[in-house]
Design an enzyme around this catalytic site. Structure first.
Site, PDB file in Angstrom:
ATOM      1  N   ASN A   2      67.227 -28.418 -40.802  1.00 55.30           N
ATOM      2  CA  ASN A   2      65.844 -28.320 -40.358  1.00 55.30           C
ATOM      3  C   ASN A   2      65.314 -29.670 -39.909  1.00 55.30           C
ATOM      4  O   ASN A   2      65.724 -30.714 -40.435  1.00 55.30           O
ATOM      5  CB  ASN A   2      64.952 -27.773 -41.490  1.00 55.30           C
ATOM      6  CG  ASN A   2      65.404 -26.396 -41.942  1.00 55.30           C
ATOM      7  OD1 ASN A   2      66.103 -25.691 -41.215  1.00 55.30           O
ATOM      8  ND2 ASN A   2      65.053 -26.035 -43.162  1.00 55.30           N
ATOM      9  N   HIS A  56      70.388 -32.514 -38.112  1.00 56.71           N
ATOM     10  CA  HIS A  56      69.967 -32.189 -36.743  1.00 56.71           C
ATOM     11  C   HIS A  56      68.755 -33.014 -36.316  1.00 56.71           C
ATOM     12  O   HIS A  56      68.064 -32.670 -35.368  1.00 56.71           O
ATOM     13  CB  HIS A  56      69.642 -30.693 -36.617  1.00 56.71           C
ATOM     14  CG  HIS A  56      70.862 -29.836 -36.690  1.00 56.71           C
ATOM     15  ND1 HIS A  56      70.799 -28.477 -36.892  1.00 56.71           N
ATOM     16  CD2 HIS A  56      72.191 -30.134 -36.623  1.00 56.71           C
ATOM     17  CE1 HIS A  56      72.034 -27.973 -36.911  1.00 56.71           C
ATOM     18  NE2 HIS A  56      72.891 -28.961 -36.766  1.00 56.71           N
ATOM     19  N   CYS A  67      57.956 -46.505 -24.600  1.00 59.91           N
ATOM     20  CA  CYS A  67      58.646 -46.984 -25.796  1.00 59.91           C
ATOM     21  C   CYS A  67      57.881 -48.178 -26.359  1.00 59.91           C
ATOM     22  O   CYS A  67      57.665 -49.176 -25.641  1.00 59.91           O
ATOM     23  CB  CYS A  67      60.071 -47.421 -25.462  1.00 59.91           C
ATOM     24  SG  CYS A  67      60.908 -48.159 -26.906  1.00 59.91           S
ATOM     25  N   ALA A 120      63.729 -16.695 -50.209  1.00 63.44           N
ATOM     26  CA  ALA A 120      64.076 -17.981 -50.839  1.00 63.44           C
ATOM     27  C   ALA A 120      63.105 -18.367 -51.953  1.00 63.44           C
ATOM     28  O   ALA A 120      63.521 -18.912 -52.980  1.00 63.44           O
ATOM     29  CB  ALA A 120      64.108 -19.074 -49.770  1.00 63.44           C
TER      30      ALA A 120
HETATM   31  C1  BV8 Z   1      78.441 -30.394 -31.822  1.00 64.15           C
HETATM   32  C2  BV8 Z   1      67.980 -28.587 -32.380  1.00 64.15           C
HETATM   33  C3  BV8 Z   1      80.204 -31.724 -31.033  1.00 64.15           C
HETATM   34  C4  BV8 Z   1      66.888 -29.080 -33.186  1.00 64.15           C
HETATM   35  C5  BV8 Z   1      69.815 -27.195 -33.005  1.00 64.15           C
HETATM   36  C6  BV8 Z   1      80.140 -24.259 -26.697  1.00 64.15           C
HETATM   37  C7  BV8 Z   1      79.481 -25.250 -25.983  1.00 64.15           C
HETATM   38  C8  BV8 Z   1      78.857 -26.337 -26.595  1.00 64.15           C
HETATM   39  C9  BV8 Z   1      78.869 -26.436 -27.974  1.00 64.15           C
HETATM   40  C10 BV8 Z   1      79.510 -25.425 -28.676  1.00 64.15           C
HETATM   41  C11 BV8 Z   1      80.140 -24.351 -28.071  1.00 64.15           C
HETATM   42  N1  BV8 Z   1      80.667 -23.557 -29.032  1.00 64.15           N
HETATM   43  C12 BV8 Z   1      80.377 -24.091 -30.253  1.00 64.15           C
HETATM   44  C13 BV8 Z   1      79.697 -25.228 -30.020  1.00 64.15           C
HETATM   45  C14 BV8 Z   1      79.196 -26.114 -31.008  1.00 64.15           C
HETATM   46  C15 BV8 Z   1      77.696 -25.854 -31.134  1.00 64.15           C
HETATM   47  C16 BV8 Z   1      77.506 -24.501 -31.782  1.00 64.15           C
HETATM   48  O1  BV8 Z   1      77.751 -24.373 -32.961  1.00 64.15           O
HETATM   49  N2  BV8 Z   1      77.080 -23.484 -31.012  1.00 64.15           N
HETATM   50  C17 BV8 Z   1      76.947 -22.159 -31.602  1.00 64.15           C
HETATM   51  C18 BV8 Z   1      75.611 -21.558 -31.238  1.00 64.15           C
HETATM   52  C19 BV8 Z   1      78.135 -21.327 -31.157  1.00 64.15           C
HETATM   53  N3  BV8 Z   1      77.209 -26.912 -31.993  1.00 64.15           N
HETATM   54  C20 BV8 Z   1      76.775 -28.052 -31.434  1.00 64.15           C
HETATM   55  O2  BV8 Z   1      76.648 -28.241 -30.249  1.00 64.15           O
HETATM   56  C21 BV8 Z   1      76.481 -29.149 -32.448  1.00 64.15           C
HETATM   57  N4  BV8 Z   1      77.121 -30.342 -31.989  1.00 64.15           N
HETATM   58  O3  BV8 Z   1      79.199 -29.482 -32.079  1.00 64.15           O
HETATM   59  O4  BV8 Z   1      78.823 -31.587 -31.325  1.00 64.15           O
HETATM   60  C22 BV8 Z   1      80.411 -33.140 -30.707  1.00 64.15           C
HETATM   61  C23 BV8 Z   1      81.487 -33.777 -31.291  1.00 64.15           C
HETATM   62  C24 BV8 Z   1      81.712 -35.102 -30.984  1.00 64.15           C
HETATM   63  C25 BV8 Z   1      80.864 -35.778 -30.115  1.00 64.15           C
HETATM   64  C26 BV8 Z   1      79.773 -35.115 -29.530  1.00 64.15           C
HETATM   65  C27 BV8 Z   1      79.536 -33.782 -29.821  1.00 64.15           C
HETATM   66  C28 BV8 Z   1      74.988 -29.437 -32.528  1.00 64.15           C
HETATM   67  C29 BV8 Z   1      74.286 -28.284 -33.184  1.00 64.15           C
HETATM   68  C30 BV8 Z   1      72.811 -28.612 -33.373  1.00 64.15           C
HETATM   69  C31 BV8 Z   1      72.018 -27.954 -32.318  1.00 64.15           C
HETATM   70  N5  BV8 Z   1      70.593 -28.141 -32.579  1.00 64.15           N
HETATM   71  N6  BV8 Z   1      68.516 -27.363 -32.976  1.00 64.15           N
HETATM   72  C32 BV8 Z   1      65.782 -28.062 -33.172  1.00 64.15           C
HETATM   73  O5  BV8 Z   1      65.180 -27.852 -32.111  1.00 64.15           O
HETATM   74  O6  BV8 Z   1      65.556 -27.523 -34.258  1.00 64.15           O
HETATM   75  S1  BV8 Z   1      70.478 -25.736 -33.598  1.00 64.15           S
HETATM   76  C33 BV8 Z   1      69.368 -24.738 -34.416  1.00 64.15           C
HETATM   77  O7  BV8 Z   1      70.206 -23.833 -35.171  1.00 64.15           O
HETATM   78  C34 BV8 Z   1      68.535 -25.464 -35.438  1.00 64.15           C
HETATM   79  O8  BV8 Z   1      68.862 -26.827 -35.572  1.00 64.15           O
HETATM   80  C35 BV8 Z   1      68.896 -24.767 -36.734  1.00 64.15           C
HETATM   81  O9  BV8 Z   1      68.810 -25.659 -37.758  1.00 64.15           O
HETATM   82  C36 BV8 Z   1      70.285 -24.360 -36.463  1.00 64.15           C
HETATM   83  C37 BV8 Z   1      70.842 -23.334 -37.414  1.00 64.15           C
HETATM   84  O10 BV8 Z   1      69.947 -22.223 -37.435  1.00 64.15           O
HETATM   85  P1  BV8 Z   1      69.493 -21.696 -38.891  1.00 64.15           P
HETATM   86  O11 BV8 Z   1      68.844 -22.823 -39.608  1.00 64.15           O
HETATM   87  O12 BV8 Z   1      70.646 -21.033 -39.552  1.00 64.15           O
HETATM   88  O13 BV8 Z   1      68.362 -20.649 -38.520  1.00 64.15           O
HETATM   89  P2  BV8 Z   1      68.574 -19.122 -38.087  1.00 64.15           P
HETATM   90  O14 BV8 Z   1      67.267 -18.640 -37.545  1.00 64.15           O
HETATM   91  O15 BV8 Z   1      69.812 -18.990 -37.271  1.00 64.15           O
HETATM   92  O16 BV8 Z   1      68.865 -18.363 -39.467  1.00 64.15           O
HETATM   93  C38 BV8 Z   1      67.843 -18.292 -40.461  1.00 64.15           C
HETATM   94  C39 BV8 Z   1      68.450 -17.601 -41.660  1.00 64.15           C
HETATM   95  O17 BV8 Z   1      67.469 -17.594 -42.703  1.00 64.15           O
HETATM   96  C40 BV8 Z   1      68.829 -16.152 -41.393  1.00 64.15           C
HETATM   97  O18 BV8 Z   1      70.115 -15.897 -41.948  1.00 64.15           O
HETATM   98  C41 BV8 Z   1      67.753 -15.352 -42.153  1.00 64.15           C
HETATM   99  O19 BV8 Z   1      68.286 -14.164 -42.695  1.00 64.15           O
HETATM  100  C42 BV8 Z   1      67.380 -16.300 -43.257  1.00 64.15           C
HETATM  101  N7  BV8 Z   1      66.001 -16.125 -43.720  1.00 64.15           N
HETATM  102  C43 BV8 Z   1      64.899 -15.800 -42.992  1.00 64.15           C
HETATM  103  N8  BV8 Z   1      63.823 -15.740 -43.794  1.00 64.15           N
HETATM  104  C44 BV8 Z   1      64.250 -16.056 -45.046  1.00 64.15           C
HETATM  105  C45 BV8 Z   1      65.630 -16.304 -45.000  1.00 64.15           C
HETATM  106  N9  BV8 Z   1      66.352 -16.621 -46.088  1.00 64.15           N
HETATM  107  C46 BV8 Z   1      65.682 -16.706 -47.257  1.00 64.15           C
HETATM  108  N10 BV8 Z   1      64.352 -16.483 -47.383  1.00 64.15           N
HETATM  109  C47 BV8 Z   1      63.613 -16.154 -46.312  1.00 64.15           C
HETATM  110  N11 BV8 Z   1      62.286 -15.932 -46.455  1.00 64.15           N
END
Ligand code: BV8
Length: 228
Positions: A91, A108, A135, A219
Site C-alpha cells: 500500500n 510499492h 523540484c 480484516a
Molecule cells: C516488477 C502502483 C520487474 C502504486 C502497483 C508483464 C509485463 C510487465 C510486468 C509484468 C508482466 N507480467 C508480470 C509482470 C510483473 C508485474 C505484475 O505482477 N503484473 C501482474 C498484474 C501480472 N509486476 C511489476 O511490474 C512489478 N515490478 O516486476 O519489476 C523488474 C525487475 C528488475 C528491474 C526492473 C523491473 C511492480 C508491481 C507494482 C505495481 N504498482 N501500484 C499505486 O498506484 O498504488 S500495483 C497495485 O496492485 C497496488 O500497488 C497494490 O498494492 C497491488 C496489489 O493489489 P492488492 O493490494 O492485492 O489489492 P487488490 O485490490 O488486488 O486485492 C485486495 C484484496 O483485499 C482482495 O483479495 C480482497 O478480497 C481483499 N479485501 C477487500 N476488502 C477486505 C479484504 N480483505 C480483508 N478485509 C477487507 N475488508
C-alpha cells in the site's frame, strides 16, 4: 505464539474498512481506470497530467482517513517479536505509520513522497502535483512524479525483504489478492525457508493454495483475533 521471526505482507484489503479503495474488487480502482494509463512509466511519458490527476485524486481521498483495528493490531504485534519483525506493505497510504508500526517498508512506494526524475531527489510531498511542479532541490520544472513503483519498475527494499523471508518462521499475508509480483511470490519463498504461512483475507486469493492456514473475513475482525 511459538514463532520467533515474522514477516507480514499487506495489501489494499487491510485499508478497505478505513474507506480506501481496493484495486481488483468490483468497483475497484482498476475497474474505473486502465492501469496502463496511470501506473506505468509509459503512461506517465504519454500523458503526465493524467497521472498527476490520478494521484492527486488519491491524495484528496486520503484526507480524514484513519487506520482501522487491523492496522492497530499489527502495531501491537510488532513489540512481541523484538527485532525479528518486518511489515511489508504494497500500500502507498500511511495508515500503518499512523497506527504506530515502525518496522515497515513500502515496497510499492508512498503517495506522500515525491521523486524528481531530473536529480533523483525523494522527499515528502503531501500537496497536489502537476506538470508545473518544480523540484525544490534542483529547481527543474515538470520533472516531478509521485514516488510509487509502477508496473515494470523494480519494487523498493527487495534486498531487505528477501533476507527477512529467507529467515522467517511465520509469514502472514493480509488483504491482498495475490495478483501482483514479486509480492505474490513471497509466500513460496517463506515456505521454502520452512515458515508457517497464513492468509488473512476477505476471500481466497490467487495464491490461496500456498498457505498452511487461512482465515477469511473482514480484516478488522480477523486480524485482531489472529494476533490475540
Ligand atoms: C516488477 C502502483 C520487474 C502504486 C502497483 C508483464 C509485463 C510487465 C510486468 C509484468 C508482466 N507480467 C508480470 C509482470 C510483473 C508485474 C505484475 O505482477 N503484473 C501482474 C498484474 C501480472 N509486476 C511489476 O511490474 C512489478 N515490478 O516486476 O519489476 C523488474 C525487475 C528488475 C528491474 C526492473 C523491473 C511492480 C508491481 C507494482 C505495481 N504498482 N501500484 C499505486 O498506484 O498504488 S500495483 C497495485 O496492485 C497496488 O500497488 C497494490 O498494492 C497491488 C496489489 O493489489 P492488492 O493490494 O492485492 O489489492 P487488490 O485490490 O488486488 O486485492 C485486495 C484484496 O483485499 C482482495 O483479495 C480482497 O478480497 C481483499 N479485501 C477487500 N476488502 C477486505 C479484504 N480483505 C480483508 N478485509 C477487507 N475488508
Amino acid at each position: 505464539m511459538p514463532f520467533q521471526r515474522i514477516v507480514v505482507l499487506t495489501g489494499a484489503g487491510i485499508s478497505a474498512e478505513s474507506g480506501v479503495d481496493t484495486f481488483r474488487d468490483k468497483n475497484g480502482i482498476w475497474s474505473k481506470v486502465d492501469y496502463r494509463d496511470v501506473a506505468t512509466p509509459e503512461g506517465f511519458a504519454r500523458n503526465p497530467g493524467r497521472v498527476h490527476d490520478f494521484y492527486n485524486e488519491r491524495r484528496r481521498r486520503m484526507l480524514g482517513i484513519k487506520p482501522n483495528a487491523a492496522h492497530e493490531a499489527l502495531a501491537r504485534l510488532e513489540p512481541a517479536f523484538k527485532g525479528s519483525f518486518l511489515l511489508v506493505t504494497q500500500n502507498i497510504d500511511d495508515l500503518h505509520e499512523s497506527a504506530g508500526s515502525k518496522k515497515l517498508v513500502h515496497m510499492h512506494g508512498e503517495l506522500n513522497s515525491a521523486l524528481c526524475e531530473a536529480c533523483g531527489m525523494r522527499r515528502p510531498w503531501s500537496g497536489e502535483m502537476s506538470i508545473d511542479s518544480q523540484c525544490p532541490w534542483c529547481k527543474a520544472k515538470g520533472r516531478m512524479r509521485v514516488d510509487v513503483v509502477w508496473f515494470g519498475e523494480m519494487p523498493y527494499h527487495m534486498g531487505e525483504i528477501e533476507k527477512a523471508l529467507d529467515a522467517c518462521d511465520l509469514f502472514v499475508s493480509i488483504g491482498t489478492s495475490g495478483n501482483v509480483y514479486p509480492a505474490a511470490g513471497f509466500v513460496e519463498q517463506a515456505r521454502a525457508a520452512g515458515a508457517h504461512t497464513v492468509e488473512l483475507n476477505l476471500e481466497r486469493s490467487e495464491g490461496y493454495s500456498n498457505f498452511d492456514e487461512a482465515v477469511y473475513g473482514p480484516a478488522t475482525k480477523i486480524v485482531p483475533a489472529f494476533i490475540e
